[in-house]
Design an enzyme around this catalytic site. Structure first.
Site, PDB file in Angstrom:
ATOM      1  N   ASP A 113       3.408 -12.682   0.520  1.00  0.00           N
ATOM      2  CA  ASP A 113       3.504 -11.225   0.434  1.00  0.00           C
ATOM      3  C   ASP A 113       4.812 -10.759  -0.208  1.00  0.00           C
ATOM      4  OD1 ASP A 113       1.062 -11.195   1.819  1.00  0.00           O
ATOM      5  OD2 ASP A 113       2.075 -11.156   3.755  1.00  0.00           O
ATOM      6  N   GLU A 165      -6.978  -5.001   0.405  1.00  0.00           N
ATOM      7  CA  GLU A 165      -5.697  -4.795   1.080  1.00  0.00           C
ATOM      8  C   GLU A 165      -4.564  -4.923   0.061  1.00  0.00           C
ATOM      9  OE1 GLU A 165      -5.663  -7.961   3.936  1.00  0.00           O
ATOM     10  OE2 GLU A 165      -5.616  -9.532   2.413  1.00  0.00           O
TER      11      GLU A 165
END
Length: 321
Positions: free
Chosen positions: A35, A211
């Site tokens: 991430d 997402e």
């Protein structure tokens, strides 16, 4: 103690010929990281990451903290180690999901996703908090002593992990926007304090959206880049719009599946005259969907502002000057 890492550099590839140093993908090799969220401050690129610690045998995420790295040339990466964890937030429990740090008014605001304890503020589920520091590498503390977003504030999706993956964009007029969501995308205006909502939460669902939104502006065009369900595993799709609030026009897939990881996650930044696309895969030894590693490749645009497909490489990027 801070350590500087030079990750798998290419050297002399032909007799008598010296090649420029390149940090090969994955760029981070001292830990399993995921991430990526880049931030440029002054002449340095800071990279805020998640941290995977699941064993090879485990089949679920184990992410105890967030970490920071930095570079001034895209080749040498300095590790600052663990700089924040869910334990920083008295209201939090669970793992350190995707997060992003932004700079405003002399302070650094680290928007994070984790889970909320059952208490009088929430009955649990994913939540978004904000940590603050005077420096890009911390120390960081909880900015408001409570979650900014709790599960009860969004009701369009029934699952408890829908309020994850925050990203913040500050427009030219200084208005800040928070975007987030799993299953649907949400946005809300933030007050100048960066720790209060300045309007209602708006929900929308771009084509193939799963997402991991990332929002930015280039010239007069706004970009919404996200992890998508184009096929399984995840890909990266994007939309463009004339404003930070839309309407969003779907533009297509820019990154295909990554090696050895079900998920991928975008982070886009301009640095020293080039555009860079950060993401993660599972290509380090013993890596996988729960033991991921951050990579970076150059990002290029067509003349009309659309994004050219990302070319995933193992050779990494050339040094930034």
């Amino acid at each position: 103690m801070k350590k500087t890492f030079l990750f798998l550099l290419t050297g002399l590839l032909a007799a008598g010929a010296s090649q420029p140093l390149r940090a090969q993908n994955p760029i981070i090799k001292d830990a399993f990281t995921a991430d990526p969220a880049p931030l440029v401050y002054r002449d340095t690129l800071f990279l805020y990451t998640g941290h995977d610690t699941a064993s090879v045998q485990e089949t679920n995420y184990k992410m105890p903290d967030w970490r920071i790295y930095s570079t001034t040339d895209m080749v040498h990466w300095q590790s600052y180690g663990k700089r924040l964890s869910p334990k920083t937030f008295a209201w939090a429990t669970g793992d350190a999901y995707a997060a992003q740090c932004v700079y405003r008014n002399g302070k650094f605001y680290w928007f994070v996703a984790t889970f909320h304890k059952k208490d009088d503020q929430s009955q649990g589920g994913a939540a978004i908090g904000v940590a603050v520091s005077d420096r890009p590498t911390g120390p960081f503390k909880d900015a408001i002593g409570k979650a900014l977003i709790v599960n009860e504030m969004t009701t369009d999706k029934p699952h408890a992990w829908d309020d994850i993956d925050p990203t913040v964009f500050i427009d030219d007029d200084k208005q800040a926007y928070l975007y987030w969501g799993n299953g649907s995308c949400r946005w809300v205006k933030l007050k100048d304090s960066m720790t209060e909502l300045a309007g209602p939460i708006i929900t929308f669902t771009p084509k193939n959206y799963i997402e991991g939104p990332w929002v930015y502006k280039r010239k007069k065009l706004y970009y919404l880049v996200y992890a998508s369900a184009g096929t399984k595993p995840e890909m990266i799709d994007y939309c463009t719009a004339p404003s930070a609030t839309g309407p969003w026009t779907y533009q297509g897939i820019i990154q295909g599946n990554v090696p050895n990881s079900f998920t991928t996650h975008p982070g886009i930044i301009d640095y020293k005259g080039k555009s860079y696309f950060f993401y993660h895969n599972g290509s380090l030894p013993t890596g996988g969907s729960y033991r991921r590693s951050i990579c970076v490749d150059e990002l290029h645009y067509n003349s009309d502002g659309t994004i050219k497909p990302i070319v995933q490489t193992t050779s990494g990027v050339a040094p930034a000057k």
